[in-house]
Design an enzyme around this catalytic site. Structure first.
Site, short mmCIF file in Angstrom:
data_model
loop_
_atom_site.label_atom_id
_atom_site.label_comp_id
_atom_site.label_asym_id
_atom_site.label_seq_id
_atom_site.Cartn_x
_atom_site.Cartn_y
_atom_site.Cartn_z
N GLU A 261 -10.76 7.45 0.95
CA GLU A 261 -10.38 6.46 -0.13
C GLU A 261 -10.92 5.14 0.65
OE1 GLU A 261 -6.15 6.19 -0.65
OE2 GLU A 261 -5.85 8.09 -1.80
N HIS A 283 -5.46 4.95 -6.37
CA HIS A 283 -3.99 4.78 -5.53
C HIS A 283 -3.22 3.91 -6.04
CE1 HIS A 283 -2.54 6.55 -1.54
NE2 HIS A 283 -1.48 6.07 -2.48
#
Length: 535
Positions: A261, A283
Site C-alpha cells: 500500500e 484502505h
C-alpha cells in the site's frame, strides 16, 4: 500527589480527552516530529497515538516512566509490541472499534462492483453519458459467499439478508448452527467458489491465508463472479486476480486493501489500476467518524484502567492489573498453549475446556482461561484478540468454553491444559507447565502423550509408526534446509516398538508447511505440522 502524565501524540476527539478526565495531566506533541517526541515521552506515563507516530525501541529507551502505549485504532503496525513487552510497557488498542465500518464498506464495494459505480462516476465527470455500457446486475437472489465468518463476516451476513440473497460461509472455526442462525450454509472453499455470484473475504492474514483465493479458485468460479476484499491485503492473489479480470474469467472486483500500500508501489498490484472492471478504495475500512470516535474513547478508558493498576481487557501484550502473583506467570503459557491447540486442531471445537491443576487452582485463574482463549483465536480472526473480546469470539462461533480446576496434579506442581472436542467427536489436548526458577515454559502433553520438552517459538510435530532410522531421515532434510534442531523428544503410545510415536522438535528457526509435508512423506508420517508460536 503528582498526576500521571498522558502524552497525546496525534489529534484525538474531545470525547477521548473527556474520558481521560481531570485525574491526569494531558500534554501534547506532534508524534511525527521525532526529536520532539523523544523529548516529550521522557516524563510520560502513557502515550496515545493513531497511525502516524512510530513507537519503537528508541521511544521506550527515552521514556523514564512509560507504563502504557495506546493506539486509537485496530492495527499495531506503528507500535513495536515486542520492544514494548521487553520494556515492561503495556500496549492497548481498540479491536472492535471499526467492525461496523468495515462491514458496511464491504457491502458498499459489492454494490459498487455490481453496478459499475466507479466507472459510472468517472464517465459522468468526463462529460459522457454511457448508460448502456454501464448496465449492472441486481443483488436480489444472488448467492453471496462469505470467506471468514467471524465478527465482521457475520455483520456482513446480517446486513445482506434483507437484500434477498442466498448466503454461503467458509470458515473452519465457525459452528454450523451459528451460521444457520444468520441464514448462511457452511461449505468448503471450492464449493463456495463454484457456486457464488459474489465473494467477500473477511479472514486474518496468516501464512495459511495469503493467496487463499488464487488462480485455482478463479478457474472454477462463475464468469459472472464479483470478488471483494476489505479485510487484509494479499488474501486474494493479485496476479491471479488481474489475469481473471483482464481475460473475462470473472466479471468484477472491489478492493480496499492490497499486498503493498498504496498499490502503485507494487508492480503486481499496480497492474490492477488500469482495469475498468475493478473498484478500488484507499484502505477506508476504519475511516468513518464513528469508528475513530469509538477507538479514541475505548483506549482512553483502557488507559485509565492501566494507570490505576487494574485489569486492562484490551491489553495486547500483557494481562495487567488484578491477577494473583502465583497465577500471573502462567498467562503467557496459556496463550501459547492456545496457539498450539489451534494449529493442531485446524478447526474450531464445539467444547473448549481450560483445565488448571495444582496449587494455583486454589486461586482465581480466570485470567488463564481468557489468555488461553486469546491464544486460540490469534490466527483465526482479523481483529486483535484481547481478554475482553476472546469470550465473545467463542460465543459468536458457538463454542462452549469451560474452566475446570483441580488441586491434584500428578506429574508437575502446576499444569495448564487446553482440551477441545471437535465436531466429529475427536478430542485434541495440549498441556504445559512452568519449570525452574526462571519459569521456563514446558510442553507436557499432546493428545494424551506425555512430554517434557521446551515450548519454544518454533516447533515441528511429527506422528508416525515407530521404526529404526527415521530420526536421521528428518534430521537430514532439516539439515539440507539449514535448519538447526535445538532439542527433541519422542513420546510413544504404548510400550511396544512399532506403535505410534509423536516427535516434538525444537527448531532455531521456523519452517514452512511445505518442508514439514516433505518430512512427513519421507518417514510415512500420519501428521507433520510446523508451528510458530508468539507472545
Amino acid at each position: 500527589m503528582t498526576r500521571p502524565v498522558v502524552l497525546i501524540a496525534e489529534e484525538l476527539s474531545p470525547a477521548t480527552l473527556e474520558v481521560l478526565g481531570s485525574d491526569v495531566e494531558i500534554q501534547t506533541v506532534d508524534g511525527t516530529d521525532r526529536p520532539s517526541l523523544l523529548s516529550a515521552v521522557k516524563d510520560a506515563d502513557a502515550i496515545l497515538v493513531r497511525s502516524a507516530t512510530q513507537v519503537d525501541a528508541e521511544v521506550f529507551a527515552a521514556a523514564d516512566h512509560l507504563k502504557v502505549v495506546a493506539r486509537a485504532g485496530v492495527g499495531l503496525d506503528n507500535v513495536d509490541v515486542p520492544a514494548a513487552t521487553a520494556a515492561g510497557v503495556m500496549v492497548i488498542n481498540a479491536p472492535t472499534s471499526n467492525i461496523v465500518s468495515a462491514a458496511e464498506l464491504a457491502i458498499t464495494l459489492i454494490l459498487a462492483s455490481l453496478r459499475n459505480l466507479g466507472r459510472a462516476d468517472a464517465s459522468v465527470k468526463a462529460g459522457k453519458w454511457e448508460r448502456k455500457q454501464l448496465t449492472g446486475v441486481e443483488l436480489l437472489e444472488k448467492t453471496v459467499g462469505i470467506v471468514g465468518f467471524g465478527r465482521i463476516g457475520q455483520l456482513v451476513a446480517e446486513r445482506l439478508r434483507p437484500f434477498g440473497v442466498n448466503l454461503l460461509a467458509y470458515d473452519p472455526y465457525i459452528n454450523h448452527a451459528r451460521a444457520a442462525d444468520l441464514g448462511a450454509r457452511v461449505v468448503e472453499l471450492d464449493e463456495l467458489m463454484r457456486t457464488a455470484d459474489v465473494v467477500t473475504v473477511h479472514m486474518p492474514r496468516t501464512p495459511e491465508t495469503v493467496g487463499l483465493i488464487g488462480a485455482e479458485q478463479f478457474a472454477i468460479a462463475k464468469p459472472n463472479l464479483h470478488v471483494v476484499n476489505a479485510a487484509r491485503g494479499g488474501l486474494i492473489d493479485e496476479e491471479a486476480l488481474f489475469d481473471a479480470l483482464s481475460t473475462g474469467r470473472i466479471a468484477g472486483a472491489g478492493l480496499d486493501v492490497y499486498s503493498s500500500e498504496p498499490p502503485a508501489k507494487s508492480e503486481t498490484a499496480a497492474k490492477l489500476l488500469d482495469l475498468p472492471n475493478i473498484t478500488l478504495t484507499p484502505h477506508l475500512g476504519a475511516s468513518t467518524a464513528e469508528a475513530q470516535e469509538k477507538a479514541g474513547v475505548a483506549v482512553a478508558r483502557s488507559v485509565r484502567l492501566a494507570l490505576a493498576g487494574e485489569l486492562v481487557p484490551d491489553a495486547v501484550n500483557v494481562a495487567g492489573g488484578a491477577i494473583d502473583d502465583l497465577v500471573r506467570p502462567g498467562i503467557a503459557l496459556a496463550d501459547r498453549l492456545g496457539q498450539l491447540f489451534t494449529a493442531i486442531a485446524a478447526e474450531g471445537p464445539e467444547l473448549l475446556e481450560v483445565v488448571v491443576r495444582g496449587e494455583i487452582a486454589t486461586r482465581d485463574v480466570t485470567a488463564l482461561k481468557l489468555s488461553a482463549l486469546r491464544g486460540v483465536f490469534r490466527q483465526v480472526v482479523t481483529e486483535q484478540v484481547s481478554y475482553v473480546n476472546a469470550p465473545v469470539l467463542a460465543e459468536e462461533r458457538g463454542i462452549r468454553v469451560d474452566l475446570v480446576t483441580s488441586e491434584d496434579s500428578e506429574r508437575f506442581r502446576n499444569v495448564v491444559q487446553i482440551r477441545g472436542t471437535l465436531r466429529d467427536g475427536r478430542v485434541v489436548s495440549v498441556s504445559g507447565t512452568l519449570s525452574g526458577t526462571e519459569q521456563s515454559q514446558k510442553l507436557t502433553e499432546v493428545d494424551g502423550l506425555d512430554l517434557d520438552v521446551q515450548l519454544s517459538d518454533h516447533l515441528l510435530l511429527i506422528t508416525y509408526q515407530d521404526r529404526p532410522g527415521l530420526v536421521g531421515a528428518y534430521g537430514a532434510l532439516l539439515g539440507d534446509a539449514d535448519v538447526n534442531i535445538a532439542g527433541m523428544q519422542v513420546s510413544r503410545r504404548g510400550e511396544e516398538r512399532g506403535g505410534e510415536v509423536l516427535v516434538v522438535l525444537n527448531l532455531d528457526q521456523g519452517v514452512d508447511q511445505d518442508l514439514a509435508d516433505r518430512i512427513g512423506e519421507a518417514v510415512g508420517a500420519s501428521a507433520s505440522l510446523a508451528v510458530d508460536i508468539t507472545y
